[in-house]
Design a protein around this motif. Sequence first.
Motif, mmCIF file in Angstrom:
data_model
loop_
_atom_site.group_PDB
_atom_site.id
_atom_site.type_symbol
_atom_site.label_atom_id
_atom_site.label_comp_id
_atom_site.label_asym_id
_atom_site.label_seq_id
_atom_site.Cartn_x
_atom_site.Cartn_y
_atom_site.Cartn_z
ATOM 1 N N GLY A 282 0.811 -1.210 0.000
ATOM 2 C CA GLY A 282 0.000 0.000 0.000
ATOM 3 C C GLY A 282 0.847 1.264 0.000
ATOM 4 N N MET A 283 1.979 1.236 0.704
ATOM 5 C CA MET A 283 2.871 2.395 0.705
ATOM 6 C C MET A 283 3.487 2.597 -0.678
ATOM 7 S SD MET A 283 4.255 4.922 2.257
ATOM 8 C CE MET A 283 4.014 4.668 4.013
ATOM 9 N N LEU A 284 3.870 1.497 -1.350
ATOM 10 C CA LEU A 284 4.475 1.602 -2.673
ATOM 11 C C LEU A 284 3.508 2.211 -3.684
ATOM 12 C CD1 LEU A 284 6.359 -1.838 -2.847
ATOM 13 C CD2 LEU A 284 7.355 0.417 -2.450
ATOM 14 N N THR A 285 2.283 1.679 -3.735
ATOM 15 C CA THR A 285 1.312 2.212 -4.693
ATOM 16 C C THR A 285 0.869 3.614 -4.297
ATOM 17 O OG1 THR A 285 -0.471 1.076 -3.485
ATOM 18 C CG2 THR A 285 0.471 -0.058 -5.396
ATOM 19 N N VAL B 272 8.675 8.517 -16.645
ATOM 20 C CA VAL B 272 10.050 8.217 -16.228
ATOM 21 C C VAL B 272 10.175 8.258 -14.704
ATOM 22 C CG1 VAL B 272 12.430 9.053 -16.267
ATOM 23 C CG2 VAL B 272 11.096 8.978 -18.383
ATOM 24 N N ILE B 273 9.615 9.290 -14.077
ATOM 25 C CA ILE B 273 9.738 9.443 -12.629
ATOM 26 C C ILE B 273 8.942 8.367 -11.897
ATOM 27 C CG2 ILE B 273 9.135 10.961 -10.701
ATOM 28 C CD1 ILE B 273 9.898 13.310 -12.527
ATOM 29 N N ASN B 274 7.739 8.047 -12.381
ATOM 30 C CA ASN B 274 6.949 7.005 -11.727
ATOM 31 C C ASN B 274 7.628 5.639 -11.822
ATOM 32 O OD1 ASN B 274 4.824 8.313 -10.536
ATOM 33 N ND2 ASN B 274 3.241 7.380 -11.778
ATOM 34 N N ILE B 275 8.159 5.330 -12.984
ATOM 35 C CA ILE B 275 8.844 4.037 -13.147
ATOM 36 C C ILE B 275 10.094 3.993 -12.270
ATOM 37 C CG2 ILE B 275 10.139 2.612 -14.780
ATOM 38 C CD1 ILE B 275 8.119 3.469 -16.931
ATOM 39 N N ALA B 276 10.837 5.102 -12.223
ATOM 40 C CA ALA B 276 12.029 5.147 -11.367
ATOM 41 C C ALA B 276 11.640 4.995 -9.900
ATOM 42 C CB ALA B 276 12.776 6.464 -11.590
ATOM 43 N N ALA B 277 10.532 5.647 -9.485
ATOM 44 C CA ALA B 277 10.070 5.526 -8.100
ATOM 45 C C ALA B 277 9.652 4.092 -7.790
ATOM 46 C CB ALA B 277 8.908 6.480 -7.855
ATOM 47 N N ALA B 278 9.001 3.429 -8.760
ATOM 48 C CA ALA B 278 8.589 2.044 -8.559
ATOM 49 C C ALA B 278 9.803 1.121 -8.413
ATOM 50 C CB ALA B 278 7.712 1.588 -9.728
ATOM 51 N N VAL B 279 10.790 1.311 -9.273
ATOM 52 C CA VAL B 279 11.998 0.476 -9.209
ATOM 53 C C VAL B 279 12.724 0.706 -7.882
ATOM 54 C CG1 VAL B 279 14.277 0.094 -10.232
ATOM 55 C CG2 VAL B 279 12.271 0.337 -11.708
ATOM 56 N N ILE C 231 4.608 -6.899 -9.658
ATOM 57 C CA ILE C 231 4.079 -6.684 -11.014
ATOM 58 C C ILE C 231 3.018 -5.591 -10.990
ATOM 59 C CG2 ILE C 231 2.869 -7.772 -12.961
ATOM 60 C CD1 ILE C 231 4.026 -10.443 -12.031
ATOM 61 N N VAL C 232 2.174 -5.609 -9.961
ATOM 62 C CA VAL C 232 1.149 -4.576 -9.821
ATOM 63 C C VAL C 232 1.795 -3.203 -9.677
ATOM 64 C CG1 VAL C 232 -0.783 -3.764 -8.411
ATOM 65 C CG2 VAL C 232 -0.437 -6.216 -8.740
ATOM 66 N N VAL C 233 2.857 -3.120 -8.895
ATOM 67 C CA VAL C 233 3.532 -1.836 -8.675
ATOM 68 C C VAL C 233 4.065 -1.279 -9.986
ATOM 69 C CG1 VAL C 233 5.464 -0.693 -7.508
ATOM 70 C CG2 VAL C 233 4.088 -2.386 -6.286
ATOM 71 N N MET C 234 4.715 -2.123 -10.794
ATOM 72 C CA MET C 234 5.256 -1.648 -12.071
ATOM 73 C C MET C 234 4.133 -1.267 -13.036
ATOM 74 S SD MET C 234 8.449 -1.521 -11.633
ATOM 75 C CE MET C 234 8.762 -0.984 -13.319
ATOM 76 N N ALA C 235 3.063 -2.052 -13.038
ATOM 77 C CA ALA C 235 1.935 -1.714 -13.911
ATOM 78 C C ALA C 235 1.279 -0.409 -13.481
ATOM 79 C CB ALA C 235 0.914 -2.851 -13.910
ATOM 80 N N ALA D 89 -4.185 -5.471 -13.087
ATOM 81 C CA ALA D 89 -3.383 -4.256 -13.303
ATOM 82 C C ALA D 89 -2.898 -4.173 -14.744
ATOM 83 C CB ALA D 89 -2.202 -4.229 -12.338
ATOM 84 N N LEU D 90 -2.496 -5.301 -15.309
ATOM 85 C CA LEU D 90 -2.049 -5.310 -16.703
ATOM 86 C C LEU D 90 -3.213 -5.031 -17.656
ATOM 87 C CD1 LEU D 90 0.374 -8.387 -16.559
ATOM 88 C CD2 LEU D 90 0.990 -5.955 -16.687
ATOM 89 N N VAL D 91 -4.387 -5.551 -17.325
ATOM 90 C CA VAL D 91 -5.577 -5.249 -18.126
ATOM 91 C C VAL D 91 -5.875 -3.758 -18.072
ATOM 92 C CG1 VAL D 91 -8.086 -5.567 -18.244
ATOM 93 C CG2 VAL D 91 -6.587 -7.550 -17.932
ATOM 94 N N ARG D 92 -5.713 -3.165 -16.897
ATOM 95 C CA ARG D 92 -5.983 -1.738 -16.748
ATOM 96 C C ARG D 92 -5.017 -0.899 -17.578
ATOM 97 N NH1 ARG D 92 -6.255 2.877 -13.455
ATOM 98 N NH2 ARG D 92 -4.334 2.574 -12.288
ATOM 99 N N VAL D 93 -3.761 -1.298 -17.597
ATOM 100 C CA VAL D 93 -2.780 -0.581 -18.423
ATOM 101 C C VAL D 93 -3.176 -0.644 -19.893
ATOM 102 C CG1 VAL D 93 -0.398 -0.584 -19.244
ATOM 103 C CG2 VAL D 93 -0.863 -0.867 -16.816
ATOM 104 N N GLY D 94 -3.574 -1.839 -20.350
ATOM 105 C CA GLY D 94 -3.996 -1.978 -21.742
ATOM 106 C C GLY D 94 -5.214 -1.125 -22.061
ATOM 107 N N PHE D 95 -6.161 -1.087 -21.137
ATOM 108 C CA PHE D 95 -7.376 -0.284 -21.342
ATOM 109 C C PHE D 95 -7.025 1.203 -21.427
ATOM 110 C CE2 PHE D 95 -11.103 2.033 -19.883
ATOM 111 C CZ PHE D 95 -12.135 1.423 -20.582
ATOM 112 N N LEU D 96 -6.149 1.681 -20.543
ATOM 113 C CA LEU D 96 -5.766 3.088 -20.547
ATOM 114 C C LEU D 96 -4.961 3.447 -21.795
ATOM 115 C CD1 LEU D 96 -4.843 3.492 -16.775
ATOM 116 C CD2 LEU D 96 -6.729 4.625 -17.965
ATOM 117 N N LEU D 97 -4.102 2.539 -22.251
ATOM 118 C CA LEU D 97 -3.360 2.788 -23.484
ATOM 119 C C LEU D 97 -4.308 2.906 -24.675
ATOM 120 C CD1 LEU D 97 -0.262 0.458 -23.064
ATOM 121 C CD2 LEU D 97 -0.228 2.956 -23.243
#
Length: 446
Positions: free
Chosen positions: A55-58, A93-100, A136-140, A201-209
């Motif tokens: 929950g803190m990560l997301t 870029v910043i969100n992906i870096a924060a997730a990593v 996986i959810v965090v990266m998505a 989460a992956l389905v949501r990414v596809g829907f938003l794209l």
Amino acid sequence: MKDTAPSTAGILAMAWPMMLRTMMLHGTVVIDAWLVAGLGEEAVAAMGLAAAISGMLTGVLLAFSNGMQILVAQSWGTGREGPLRTALGCGLVINIAAAVLGLSLAAIFAGGVIDRGASSVWIATEARQYLAVFSIVVMAEAVAQSISAHLNGCGETRGPFYSYLVAMPVNVVFSVLLIHGWLGLPALGVAGAAVGSAVAALVRVGFLLAILRRTHPAMLKDRIGTRGLNWRELRAHLAFTLPVAVTFVSANFSTSVCALIYARMAVTDFAAMTLIAPWILVAGTVGIAWAQATGIVVAQLLGAGARRVVVDDFLRRAWRGVFVASAAVAAVFFVICAASGWLYADLQRETTRALWSFLPILLILPFPKGSNAICGNTLRAAGDSVYVMHIFIWSQWLFKVPATALLVWLDVPVFWVFSLLLMEEVVKFPSFHLRLLRGSWRTQLP
């Protein structure tokens, strides 16, 4: 120069999808816990341990995205495609870096936290497995929250909301099948809930794209705006969004510290504080969503060079709206307190009495909280995110946390401990409102 602003109905049209989306975002882990409950108390405990970290990560990603949507709104107001693509690219870029970074820190430290919090080896093992899959959810979410922030900043708040409507049934179906091993699938137990969340989460990414491709096809060029970004653009984006993320982390950490302090109260008082907290969080999203929609519109108006009279007229209408929303939240709190004997029929009478004692505070709390939220989001829209961060941090760590510790140590009635939630808003009130009314951003309006 823009001479018109959205009506009150226009703010509402932006706010309600954001409100429901926030509730659904919090609901991801809630659904997982509900589905896992059939496996027993130890499975729920494992789920709870992992959820505290996930929950803190997301949440950090959501905080960065809330800052990003203001920058997108400012860019949208200019009517130029270049700044809009830059805001989206920097946000990604910043969100992906924060997730990593977050997942790396979790890989180093989360194991020890889980081992100390788990009462058995089985619980610790299940929590570790859940958290590993949840990465996986965090990266998505790093991608999904960036696209959602872009759409929100453009005033298209329904798309992110619809993405959750699509993803949540997927989450439920896959989680149920994989938790219990139905239809020939492996029975993964607690980890099955994380797999279901990952698929959703992956389905949501596809829907938003797909939404982004349909509504803003130019945004998908050059790796969704990330090609050609330079350090100056990233640094400027981070300088604005980092204080928003720090505000979130500080708020959550101070809340956790206060919860640990509450645990030293009488059991019935602590139970009452614990039971009312989720209701305050959920009901509070009404005013927060309205304030966020207000901030987006103000950012759009500032980006478009709107005149001061237009901004002032819009803010007056936004304030009237947040008072109506606050009255609705107060009514919800009244119903909750009135129904506490039915909702929590098995509680001791002292706990129910404590819940009833909170009612005067709950009836007042939404009004200063909503007004402060309007100020905070408007100041962020005007580029004053550092000032807003300072108000939150100092009110939490110089007032709320030490005052909570003092009152609990003095063993005062729980009503006075609970009243600190209202007093915190009162402490923030002058700093927010004077800055908004007299800030330099107003003198720069044409």
